[in-house]
Every structure is written in C-alpha cells, then in structure tokens.
Design a protein around this motif. Structure first.
Motif, short mmCIF file in Angstrom:
data_model
loop_
_atom_site.label_atom_id
_atom_site.label_comp_id
_atom_site.label_asym_id
_atom_site.label_seq_id
_atom_site.Cartn_x
_atom_site.Cartn_y
_atom_site.Cartn_z
N LEU A 197 0.85 -1.19 0.00
CA LEU A 197 0.00 0.00 0.00
C LEU A 197 0.88 1.23 0.00
O LEU A 197 1.79 1.36 0.83
CB LEU A 197 -0.91 0.01 1.23
N TYR A 198 0.62 2.13 -0.93
CA TYR A 198 1.41 3.35 -1.07
C TYR A 198 0.50 4.58 -0.95
O TYR A 198 -0.62 4.58 -1.48
CB TYR A 198 2.11 3.42 -2.43
N GLU A 199 0.99 5.59 -0.28
CA GLU A 199 0.33 6.88 -0.29
C GLU A 199 1.06 7.79 -1.28
O GLU A 199 2.27 8.00 -1.17
CB GLU A 199 0.35 7.54 1.09
N HIS A 200 0.33 8.32 -2.23
CA HIS A 200 0.85 9.32 -3.15
C HIS A 200 0.28 10.66 -2.70
O HIS A 200 -0.91 10.94 -2.91
CB HIS A 200 0.44 9.02 -4.59
N ALA A 201 1.10 11.47 -2.06
CA ALA A 201 0.65 12.77 -1.53
C ALA A 201 1.08 13.86 -2.50
O ALA A 201 2.22 13.88 -2.98
CB ALA A 201 1.25 13.01 -0.15
N PHE A 202 0.17 14.80 -2.77
CA PHE A 202 0.43 15.85 -3.74
C PHE A 202 0.23 17.23 -3.12
O PHE A 202 -0.69 17.45 -2.31
CB PHE A 202 -0.51 15.70 -4.95
N LEU A 203 1.07 18.15 -3.51
CA LEU A 203 0.92 19.56 -3.16
C LEU A 203 0.42 20.28 -4.40
O LEU A 203 1.03 20.20 -5.47
CB LEU A 203 2.27 20.15 -2.71
N LEU A 204 -0.73 20.95 -4.26
CA LEU A 204 -1.40 21.55 -5.40
C LEU A 204 -1.05 23.03 -5.54
O LEU A 204 -0.54 23.66 -4.60
CB LEU A 204 -2.91 21.36 -5.28
N MET A 205 -1.34 23.57 -6.70
CA MET A 205 -0.99 24.96 -7.00
C MET A 205 -1.68 25.94 -6.07
O MET A 205 -1.16 27.03 -5.80
CB MET A 205 -1.34 25.28 -8.46
N ASP A 206 -2.86 25.57 -5.54
CA ASP A 206 -3.58 26.48 -4.65
C ASP A 206 -3.11 26.37 -3.20
O ASP A 206 -3.69 26.98 -2.30
CB ASP A 206 -5.09 26.22 -4.73
#
Length: 251
Positions: A197-206
C-alpha cells in the motif's frame, strides 16, 4: 543544570562528553555503547554549597538499543579560574564520591545527599520511549508531479477508482511525495500473494494537499501484478482485506 527542552539523547551525550574535563579517561568501549542510546534521564544525587564551594553530583542513565542500561556520574563544581564551573565524568559512584571528597569544602555544613533510584530512572526512560512522537513533515519533491498523478490513475484497474473530479484537481499538482505504508506476503486461495500500500501525496498549486492510495498486489487468478487506486486509506485497506479473503489478515 539547564537542559534544552528539545535536546535529543544524541545531543545530550555529545554535550556531556564535550564539557567534561576528563572525558578522555572514559573507556572507548563505553563511549561506543553510548552511540546506541535511545533515551536518557538525569537525576540530582548530592549537593554542597558554601561560601567557597558549590558542588553537585548528577546521575545520567541511558537506555541502549540492546535493552541494557548504562549510567554516568557527573561532578560539577566551581573550582575553575574565577569560579568557573567545571565538569567531570565517572563510571562508578565510588569514583565520583572520591573525586568530590578531594575538593576544598571550606566552612559549611554537611552535604545534602539525595536518594538515587535506578528503577525510577529506568521507568522514566521507558516512559520517554513510549511518548507519541510528532509525525515527520512530508517533504514534497517537484518532479513532473501532475504527470505522475496521471500515470497513477491510469494504471488503476479497479472500477471504483477515483473519477474525473480527483483527476482534475491533480492536474494542478506541482510537487509530490510517495510513502509505502504497508507490505506483506500472505496466502490467498492456497497461493502466496504480495500486497503493498502506497500513499501518493500531492501539493497543489492552490496550496492545498491531497493524497490517493495505491494498492499493488498479486492476488489475481493468474498471479499477475495488479494496481488499484482509492481516494482514502480506509477504503484501500478494505480492498486489500477483500482480496486476501480473510478479514483481519491484512493490517
């Protein structure tokens, strides 16, 4: 003795050894053991104060990685030039008592002797080790993150994978972080199968953050590798449990 509130055990050991006038007398094997110290506790053992002399003794107890404990005795006194504080370290209580007795006492009453309870020190060390630690901050890496999100969603084979709303938000990703939170082999229908199980965490432009959760497994009829993607960790773990066919097998 002023101790920084955020001082780690490693920092404490370095500070203790660095300020001791006789640290070079400590056995090399003992110093090497201190490198594996996981937690520490310090307690005041005795004190003496007069017009001529201020002298205190501390016991520093360390819990080591192999489960054993180690103690150092620190003698602090003001016999340096211009009354500056001096520090000495000893491995045995008898040695620190002898060193203390050699200091000029001057006119004063008796020492104030305090009980030192090793069990209490070790209990404190155990408590320190069980205190919840703050999670490490996520370090996002800008690396074509929007395309990474697109590829993660594209390889998902589960019918309930995230839809267009999630995909649209992730097109605004400019940095991401990948963390494996689970991995195990287990038996499914008489065959070995692997789950991750992997978490793909993203930081968005907003400035907001979001994650998708990817399950990789080989619990397929022909043993081939399969990817599934979900919007939250709970749903992803439930999917692994269903695949394993034994609720509670995957934790």
């Amino acid at each position: 003795m002023n101790v920084p509130n955020d001082e780690t055990t490693e920092m404490h050991v370095e500070r203790l050894l660095g300020r001791a006038l006789n640290s070079f007398d400590l056995p090399d094997a003992l110093v090497e053991r201190l490198d594996s110290a996981l937690a520490h506790a310090s307690s005041l053992h005795s004190s003496h104060h007069s017009a001529a002399l201020h002298r205190v003794t501390y016991r520093h107890t360390y819990l080591l990685a192999d489960g054993s404990s180690l103690s150092l005795w620190e003698l602090v006194h003001n016999t340096g030039r211009d009354g500056r504080e001096q520090h000495e370290l000893y491995t045995d209580e008898t040695d620190v008592r002898l060193a203390a007795s050699r200091l000029p006492i001057g006119r004063s009453g008796p020492d104030v002797e305090l009980d030192v309870d090793l069990d209490a020190d070790l209990e404190l060390l155990g408590a320190l080790l069980t205190l919840p630690t703050a999670p490490a901050p996520v370090v996002y890496v800008p690396d074509d993150s929007a395309d990474h999100a697109r590829r993660v969603l594209r390889r998902a084979e589960n019918p309930d994978r995230p839809g267009e709303a999630v995909a649209a938000r992730l097109r605004g990703a400019f940095a991401h972080h990948i963390k494996q939170v689970f991995g195990r082999q287990c038996g499914v229908a008489g065959k070995d199968a692997g789950f991750a199980l992997y978490e793909h965490a993203f930081l968005l432009m907003d400035g907001s953050e979001m994650s998708v959760w990817e399950v990789e497994h080989t619990a397929t009829p022909d043993g081939r590798h399969m990817c599934e993607v979900y919007e939250d960790e709970h749903t992803a773990r439930e999917a692994m449990e269903r695949r394993a066919r034994v609720r509670g097998r995957v934790r």
